[in-house]
Design an enzyme around this catalytic site. Structure first.
Site, PDB file in Angstrom:
ATOM      1  N   GLY A   1       0.825  -1.206   0.000  1.00 30.54           N
ATOM      2  CA  GLY A   1       0.000   0.000   0.000  1.00 30.54           C
ATOM      3  C   GLY A   1       0.860   1.258   0.000  1.00 30.54           C
ATOM      4  O   GLY A   1       2.018   1.247  -0.441  1.00 30.54           O
ATOM      5  N   SER A   2       0.316   2.314   0.558  1.00 28.26           N
ATOM      6  CA  SER A   2       0.935   3.643   0.444  1.00 28.26           C
ATOM      7  C   SER A   2       2.259   3.806   1.181  1.00 28.26           C
ATOM      8  O   SER A   2       2.891   4.848   1.070  1.00 28.26           O
ATOM      9  CB  SER A   2      -0.028   4.692   0.975  1.00 28.26           C
ATOM     10  OG  SER A   2      -1.301   4.475   0.424  1.00 28.26           O
TER      11      SER A   2
END
Lengths: 709, 390
Positions: free
Chosen positions: A395-396
């Site tokens: 993810g981020s």
């Protein structure tokens, strides 16, 4: 007439006896002659042969090196053990000989104390074989003509098949003595010529050991040997990283026997086959003592000389803080347990929580924790190895690397603003940030975790033209490699170099001919997968001004000390910089600033408000879609990477909770774990400062410096 | 017309030789005590000698001529025991040692090896058979000789076969030697004996040729039966260094021990070679040769030679064919065993399990030899000396 015949007959008997006598004389002369050849002609040569001595080398095992944590706490110890061993002669002993040995040995040792356990050792086949020993003729007589044509093995099997319970029940199988004999014989049967086979090494009592030692002369091939076992002082903690060694029965792994044999191992040596035991085998094994015995022709030892001095295996001092490790293990498990029990339906696919903590500047691994919830058995188990084996969508969390890729390649400038609004490429779903943010610069993009900013970096790296609802024109397919090259500089997608025999590097996706949009996914951590350790190395690299250091579990190799303390340092593993990220320091400073803002005012601020330590971090939420019985299930990987204190980072961490929360991407377990592990780290540090325990184990040296000061 | 010469009737020379051999035996066994698993073998050997002496005394009481009446009884007893052994009967008492079913083991009493006793029984039976035949056929013709030969073989072959099947090659060869010697003195004419020898030579040569040219065929034939070990002993005897394992390993060690004794030996207890199997039984000559060298061994061989010489003398003196035949059979038995046993220790012959008469430790064998000597002494004791027979 009769007299004449009698005379004739009488005269031939003496004649023939005389011929016999001459014959005997010749035979005896031959004997004397040959004796003369053997004793007088060849006598001296025979004496020379006898006087010839032979040198044989014997190796004596030394204890394997121990393992300590970074503060000198003993983690892995050797516990002495007594074992009874049988080494068959060349071509083995006959069955009857083995039975004889078993009967004798049974007078001194019991294979099991309890009758039940003893009965378990002796199976039906063993009983049949025992009966066969005494009734071989009868068993052979039962064979049919066809069976007699079988090879020896087939015949034997056929004979055993024909032995029925009322045959072998001729013997009293209630008698523990008989069971003991048969159980011992079974072990003797399993031994291979000239290689030692352990008959009993668990619970050999002092008395048994002494009895066998005293009667060795009656027990050909049997030996009573001291052995040792590896015993962890910290239970299951870190067990997979510490690794295993083979037993002396297993010896060196068969598939690598050449490798070990050329390095002076013998077949029944115990070697590390996983974890640090394998990685540091050459350090831990020590130097076997080699003694050369001079023997005369009868095998009597007439002299001995130590050729190679034996040396115990060297000890390892690990980088791990075992106390911290144990606390983190506890925290990770407690949080996993608490989140699952609070909301079982939402978290019905959540079963792992992985944490790596390391010193970003030195690469010292401080703790590797992994809790796993076994739904079937409803229990929580330590599976810390998943931190280096399992790769997940991050993810981020990796947006720091994406921003740096944008800045370094020049496709975005520091402070340049990009308008955050949903992006749609023809043929794919609309992509957006978690909310539309309007204009964001690089710092805000990290702080608020803007996806669209990252998409734009990616599109620009691909030198593509974007228009809403249209394909990406002029897409440069090399951009995948360009972006991955940037990630690789941080350790994402490549080996971290940790000192373990195996680590995973994650999956690298193949976008295919129409996968232009996947570059956008890659830029926000929704495409390639990484291990928790890789994430920790990535965040450490950012914390450490772009220097990527090799994470390592072993801090020092120390000479083993006879006393239960650490010996002098032989080798110290200092910071090993694998590479320096090739970009301007100011860019890294921007990302560090962004990470700071994540905690102070960004996506993580709500969870970290009460944390008093200066933490910089980046959150990550990755959609993790998987199929369960053909049904698409939407879960989220919750990830958090960070370091503290941000002005002088000394601890970096990566947290990964795969498949957390169905329908809720923010249950906050990663923040809960993050807060607690950072607090615990600093709390332990403060405690140690108060009690005066320092990391520096060379206390003598430290004292001297103090005096000089 | 006839009168006895009483003074010459007990052969003290023979008795003296046996006593000397007995002393050598007990002393040799005593010197190798340390190598043996059980203590006091030498004391047991003394006991066997005493038992043997008593047996001799008993034998002396009865005229050996009475043996003719019981010769078939003895022979039958021996055969029955061998047949029982062949069928491993009775179970638990019939016993296998070193792969050969040659022993009865009686609880408390100890072990008995029928093949040993069979040697003497066969001698008596054959002597009796030849005497009866020669009384019936005064004139030796081809026909009567062939008939005699057939009868001898009919009696000798069954025990030989059973012993060979045990398998006990040594015992088989001893019975063969006995039979050959007795055929020699039975009066069978030379032409038949020579043709027999010729036949045997041809057979031997063809086996050797077969082995040299078709070793595989012989191997496969031999492999699966009881005589497999014969071949391996034969090959290891031909080339001991090449077979430095198993049988040849024994032979190399034995020959080193004997050779290193050199001229005068290493003195009492001067052993330098260990791991010699059957040191107190079949390989006892090794310890004598190592301790007392060529001189000691030669003295022993000379003593044996004197023994045979004495036996031949008694056989010649006896004017009763039955006595002469018995003595001849016994000569065959001793000569072969002595030659084979010492010969195999010094590489002259392949290794075969056979004790050295009077010297090797062993109850059955010592007793058998003492019985044989008892019979010989008996024959001498009752030899009628014809004053006018010159």
């Amino acid at each position: 007439m009769g007299e004449k015949k009698k005379k004739k007959k009488k005269s031939q008997l003496p004649f023939r006896l005389n011929i016999l006598f001459i014959f005997v004389f010749v035979l005896f002369s031959l004997l004397i002659l040959q004796l003369g050849v053997v004793q007088i002609l060849n006598g001296e040569e025979a004496q020379k042969q006898i006087d010839k001595t032979e040198n044989t080398q014997a190796t004596i095992s030394v204890p394997r090196g121990l393992m300590y944590d970074r503060y000198g706490t003993l983690i892995l110890d050797n516990v002495p053990q007594r074992s009874i061993v049988y080494t068959p002669p060349k071509n083995g002993d006959s069955v009857l000989k083995r039975l004889e040995i078993a009967e004798k040995l049974a007078e001194f040792i019991m294979m099991e104390e309890k009758m039940d356990d003893l009965e378990k050792l002796v199976r039906e086949r063993d009983k049949k074989e025992y009966w066969y020993l005494f009734n071989a003729t009868e068993a052979a007589a039962r064979l049919t003509e066809e069976e007699k044509d079988l090879d020896n093995g087939g015949q034997y099997q056929a004979m055993l098949d024909k032995i029925k319970p009322n045959d072998y029940n001729e013997f009293n199988w209630e008698d523990p003595k008989l069971l003991n004999i048969v159980a011992i014989k079974k072990e003797l049967d399993a031994a291979y010529q000239l290689s030692p086979h352990t008959i009993k090494n668990e619970n050999v009592t002092e008395l048994e050991y002494a009895l066998v030692s005293e009667h060795l002369y009656e027990l050909p091939g049997i030996d009573a040997l001291p052995d040792w076992n590896r015993v962890s002082k910290v239970g299951n903690t870190l067990s997979t990283f510490i690794g295993n060694i083979t037993s002396s029965d297993q010896g060196i792994p068969r598939d690598k026997s050449d490798y070990y044999l050329t390095r002076g191992y013998s077949r029944n040596d115990r070697v590390g086959i996983s974890g640090l035991e394998e990685e540091y085998e050459s350090v831990l094994r020590g130097q076997k003592e080699v003694v050369e015995y001079t023997t005369d022709n009868n095998g009597n030892i007439v002299g001995s000389e130590t050729i190679i001095e034996g040396k115990s295996g060297n000890d390892l001092v690990l980088t791990v803080d075992i106390k911290l490790q144990q606390e983190i293990d506890k925290i990770v498990q407690e949080e996993l347990e608490s989140f699952i029990s609070q909301n079982p339906s939402e978290n019905k696919h959540m079963e792992d929580a992985l944490v790596v903590m390391m010193d970003p500047q030195t690469g010292d691994v401080l703790s590797l924790s992994g809790a796993h919830y076994d739904r079937e058995d409803n229990e929580y188990v330590d599976q810390s190895y998943r931190t280096i084996i399992d790769a997940h969508l991050p993810g981020s969390t990796i947006k720091g690397a994406t921003v740096l890729a944008g800045l370094d390649s020049g496709v975005v400038r520091p402070g340049e603003e990009i308008y955050d609004t949903p992006i749609k490429i023809a043929g794919t779903r609309e992509k957006s940030s978690w909310r539309n943010m309007g204009y964001v610069n690089d710092l805000e993009a990290i702080e608020k975790s803007s996806n669209v900013y990252m998409f734009n970096v990616a599109i620009r790296l691909a030198t593509a033209t974007y228009r809403y609802e249209e394909p990406l024109y002029n897409f440069d397919w090399d951009s995948f490699q360009v972006l991955r090259n940037y990630y690789n500089q941080f350790g994402l997608g490549v080996e971290t170099g940790i000192d373990l025999p195996y680590e995973a590097t994650g999956l690298v996706g193949d976008p295919g001919p129409r996968g232009q949009g996947l570059l956008l996914n890659l830029a926000i951590g929704q495409y390639d997968t990484y291990t928790t350790l890789q994430l920790a190395q990535y965040v450490s690299t950012i914390a450490n001004e772009g220097y990527r250091v090799r994470p390592h579990l072993v801090k020092e190799i120390r000479q083993s000390n006879a006393k239960d303390s650490l010996g002098p340092v032989l080798e110290s593993f200092d910071t090993d910089v694998l590479n320096r990220v090739v970009m301007d320091d100011s860019y890294i400073d921007r990302v560090q600033e962004g990470f700071k803002r994540v905690v102070s005012s960004g996506t993580a601020s709500g969870h970290w408000r009460d944390n008093k330590y200066k933490v910089a971090a980046k959150t990550g939420t990755a959609q993790n879609i998987f199929y369960d019985n053909g049904k698409e299930i939407y879960t989220y990987n919750l990830a958090l990477v960070g370091y503290a204190p941000y002005d002088e980072p000394e601890v970096a961490f990566a947290i990964m909770i795969p498949r957390a929360g169905t329908g809720n991407d923010q249950n906050g377990i990663h923040h809960a774990i993050g807060n607690r592990i950072i607090n615990k780290y600093f709390q332990l540090k403060e405690e140690r400062q108060q009690t005066g325990i320092t990391e520096n184990l060379n206390e003598e040296v430290a004292d001297q410096e103090n005096q000089e000061g | 017309m006839e009168s006895k010469n009483k003074t010459a009737n007990i052969d003290y020379t023979l008795i003296l030789i046996i006593i000397l051999l007995g002393i050598i035996s007990v002393f040799s066994i005593y010197t190798i005590q340390d190598f043996l698993l059980l203590p006091n073998y030498y004391i047991k050997q003394i006991v066997w000698y005493i038992a043997g002496a008593i047996t001799i005394g008993v034998i002396m009481l009865v005229d050996y001529d009475r043996l003719r009446q019981v010769s078939w009884v003895f022979y039958s007893i021996g055969m029955i025991m061998l047949i029982m052994l062949h069928f491993h009967f009775p179970p638990g008492i019939a016993k296998e040692v070193n792969g050969a079913w040659g022993w009865f083991e009686f609880p408390v009493l100890g072990t008995l090896q029928p093949a040993e006793f069979m040697k003497v029984f066969l001698v008596i039976a054959l002597a009796h058979l030849i005497v009866i035949h020669n009384e019936k056929f005064k004139e030796h013709t081809n026909k009567s000789d062939c008939w005699l030969l057939a009868k001898i073989l009919l009696v000798a072959l069954p025990p030989m076969g059973l012993i060979a099947l045990q398998p006990d090659l040594g015992g088989f060869l001893v019975l063969s030697a006995i039979t050959v010697c007795m055929i020699l003195v039975s009066g069978i004419r030379w032409r038949i004996i020579f043709s027999l020898v010729g036949l045997a030579l041809v057979a031997l040569m063809s086996i050797l040729m077969l082995y040299i040219y078709f070793p595989e065929a012989v191997d496969t034939f031999i492999e699966d039966n009881e005589f497999g070990h014969v071949e391996s002993r034969f090959t290891s005897w031909l080339n001991p260094e090449a077979h430095n394992q198993g049988g040849a390993y024994q032979l190399i060690r034995v020959m080193r021990a004997i050779g290193s004794g050199q001229l005068s030996g290493k003195g009492v207890g001067g052993f330098e070679v260990s791991h010699i199997p059957e040191r107190h039984t079949d390989m006892i000559f090794t310890s004598i040769a190592e301790q007392f060298g060529f001189i000691g061994s030669s003295i022993l061989i000379t003593l044996f030679f004197l023994l045979i010489y004495r036996l031949i003398h008694i056989g010649l003196q006896s004017n009763d064919p039955f006595g002469s035949y018995i003595v001849t059979g016994i000569i065959g038995m001793f000569t072969y065993q002595i030659f084979q046993n010492i010969g195999m220790s010094i590489g002259l012959l392949p290794i075969t399990g056979l004790p050295l008469p009077f010297i090797s430790y062993g109850g059955s064998s010592t007793l058998t030899y003492m019985i044989a000597i008892g019979i010989v002494l008996n024959i001498h004791y009752r030899t009628k000396v014809y004053m006018f027979d010159s």
